[in-house]
Each structure stands twice: as structure tokens, then as C-alpha cells.
Design a protein around this motif. Structure first.
Motif, short mmCIF file in Angstrom:
data_model
loop_
_atom_site.label_atom_id
_atom_site.label_comp_id
_atom_site.label_asym_id
_atom_site.label_seq_id
_atom_site.Cartn_x
_atom_site.Cartn_y
_atom_site.Cartn_z
N GLU A 1 4.02 16.33 -11.68
CA GLU A 1 3.75 17.39 -10.70
C GLU A 1 4.64 17.29 -9.45
O GLU A 1 4.99 18.30 -8.86
N PHE A 2 5.01 16.08 -9.07
CA PHE A 2 5.77 15.87 -7.85
C PHE A 2 7.17 15.30 -8.14
O PHE A 2 7.71 14.54 -7.34
N ALA A 3 7.74 15.68 -9.26
CA ALA A 3 9.05 15.15 -9.67
C ALA A 3 10.12 15.37 -8.60
O ALA A 3 10.92 14.47 -8.33
N ASN A 4 10.13 16.53 -7.98
CA ASN A 4 11.13 16.80 -6.93
C ASN A 4 10.93 15.90 -5.73
O ASN A 4 11.90 15.39 -5.16
N SER A 5 9.70 15.70 -5.33
CA SER A 5 9.41 14.83 -4.19
C SER A 5 9.77 13.38 -4.52
O SER A 5 10.27 12.65 -3.66
N ILE A 6 9.52 12.97 -5.75
CA ILE A 6 9.87 11.61 -6.15
C ILE A 6 11.38 11.42 -6.15
O ILE A 6 11.88 10.38 -5.72
N ALA A 7 12.11 12.44 -6.60
CA ALA A 7 13.58 12.36 -6.54
C ALA A 7 14.05 12.25 -5.10
O ALA A 7 14.98 11.49 -4.79
N GLN A 8 13.39 12.99 -4.21
CA GLN A 8 13.73 12.93 -2.79
C GLN A 8 13.41 11.53 -2.24
O GLN A 8 14.20 10.96 -1.47
N PHE A 9 12.28 10.97 -2.65
CA PHE A 9 11.91 9.60 -2.26
C PHE A 9 13.03 8.63 -2.65
O PHE A 9 13.43 7.79 -1.85
N GLU A 10 13.53 8.75 -3.88
CA GLU A 10 14.59 7.86 -4.36
C GLU A 10 15.85 7.98 -3.49
O GLU A 10 16.50 6.99 -3.18
N GLU A 11 16.18 9.20 -3.08
CA GLU A 11 17.33 9.40 -2.19
C GLU A 11 17.11 8.72 -0.84
O GLU A 11 18.02 8.09 -0.30
N PHE A 12 15.91 8.87 -0.31
CA PHE A 12 15.60 8.23 0.97
C PHE A 12 15.74 6.71 0.86
O PHE A 12 16.30 6.06 1.74
N ILE A 13 15.23 6.14 -0.23
CA ILE A 13 15.34 4.69 -0.44
C ILE A 13 16.80 4.27 -0.51
O ILE A 13 17.21 3.28 0.10
N GLU A 14 17.60 5.01 -1.26
CA GLU A 14 19.02 4.69 -1.41
C GLU A 14 19.75 4.66 -0.07
O GLU A 14 20.70 3.91 0.12
N HIS A 15 19.30 5.49 0.87
CA HIS A 15 19.95 5.58 2.18
C HIS A 15 19.20 4.79 3.26
O HIS A 15 19.46 4.97 4.45
N ASN A 16 18.28 3.92 2.83
CA ASN A 16 17.51 3.08 3.74
C ASN A 16 16.71 3.90 4.76
O ASN A 16 16.49 3.46 5.88
N GLU A 17 16.29 5.08 4.36
CA GLU A 17 15.42 5.93 5.19
C GLU A 17 13.98 5.63 4.81
O GLU A 17 13.28 6.45 4.20
N LEU A 18 13.53 4.44 5.17
CA LEU A 18 12.24 3.96 4.71
C LEU A 18 11.07 4.76 5.29
O LEU A 18 10.07 4.97 4.60
N GLY A 19 11.20 5.23 6.51
CA GLY A 19 10.15 6.05 7.11
C GLY A 19 9.96 7.35 6.36
O GLY A 19 8.83 7.77 6.09
N LEU A 20 11.07 7.99 5.99
CA LEU A 20 10.99 9.24 5.23
C LEU A 20 10.48 8.99 3.82
O LEU A 20 9.70 9.78 3.28
N ALA A 21 10.88 7.87 3.23
CA ALA A 21 10.37 7.51 1.90
C ALA A 21 8.86 7.29 1.96
O ALA A 21 8.12 7.76 1.08
N PHE A 22 8.40 6.61 3.00
CA PHE A 22 6.97 6.38 3.19
C PHE A 22 6.24 7.71 3.33
O PHE A 22 5.22 7.95 2.67
N ASP A 23 6.76 8.59 4.19
CA ASP A 23 6.13 9.90 4.39
C ASP A 23 6.00 10.66 3.07
O ASP A 23 4.97 11.29 2.81
N THR A 24 7.04 10.61 2.26
CA THR A 24 7.04 11.33 0.99
C THR A 24 5.97 10.79 0.05
O THR A 24 5.19 11.56 -0.52
N LEU A 25 5.90 9.48 -0.10
CA LEU A 25 4.88 8.90 -0.99
C LEU A 25 3.47 9.12 -0.46
O LEU A 25 2.55 9.39 -1.23
N GLU A 26 3.31 9.01 0.83
CA GLU A 26 1.99 9.24 1.42
C GLU A 26 1.54 10.68 1.17
O GLU A 26 0.38 10.93 0.84
N SER A 27 2.47 11.61 1.30
CA SER A 27 2.17 13.01 1.04
C SER A 27 1.75 13.23 -0.42
O SER A 27 0.78 13.93 -0.71
N ILE A 28 2.48 12.62 -1.34
CA ILE A 28 2.13 12.72 -2.76
C ILE A 28 0.74 12.15 -3.00
O ILE A 28 -0.08 12.78 -3.68
#
Length: 110
Positions: free
Chosen positions: A31-58
């Protein structure tokens, strides 16, 4: 240049976030495949706050997430020093468990 302590903190936080991502339900992964892909991009760029926000939202939007996902998000919040976010997650965990839950990082990670 980042200090060794900061690098360890980033690595610890990334590990909590990646672990939380692996514990997402199969339904959320679809259901959240696009958000998970976005999470992976955030992790790759060390954007941990944005990665956290994405997972928390999911986790908040999905009705199928395990208690473990919330526990790992609370650990990530603690690792990043996001006390208010950690408290909210701890309240969710307390409600799920039926007893007062308070997240703390493992002693070697403090």
C-alpha cells in the motif's frame, strides 16, 4: 567534519529505521510502496529525520503494523533526541501493552 560520536549516532539511528522498515506488514509494503521508496532515498542521503517522518506516517496510516515497528521508531526518536516524538510513541506502546512503557537506548548506545 562529523565527529566519531555523531557518526556512531547516525549509524545507530539508521539501523533502528532500517529495522523498523523490515518489520512493516506485507500490506503496508504494498500500500505504501512509493513512500517506502522515498524512505530508501532519504536513508541513502543521510536524511534520517525525513526517513523517520516517512516511516512514522506509514505506521500511523496503516492499521496493520506490529508493536515492534513502534518500538523501533521510538528507539530511533530517542537516538535522534526527539523526546516529544518518543513520548508520543511511548504512549502508543503503553496503550498497546497495557502497562507504562518508556523507551531507553541500550546502555552501550547511550
Amino acid at each position: 567534519m562529523a565527529t566519531p560520536e555523531l557518526l556512531r549516532s547516525w549509524k545507530r539511528t539508521e539501523a533502528f529505521l532500517r529495522d523498523a522498515r523490515t518489520h512493516l506488514s506485507q500490506i503496508a509494503k504494498a500500500e505504501f510502496a512509493n513512500s517506502i521508496a522515498q524512505f530508501e532515498e532519504f536513508i541513502e542521503h543521510n536524511e534520517l529525520g525525513l526517513a523517520f517522518d516517512t516511516l512514522e506516517s506509514i505506521a500511523n496510516e496503516s492499521e496493520w503494523e506490529s508493536q515492534r515497528v513502534i518500538e523501533l521508531l521510538a528507539l530511533a526518536a530517542a537516538s535522534m533526541g526527539l523526546q516529544d516524538r518518543q513520548r508520543v510513541l511511548d504512549e502508543q506502546l503503553s496503550s498497546l501493552k497495557g502497562w507504562r512503557h518508556e523507551t531507553s537506548l541500550p546502555a552501550e548506545d547511550c
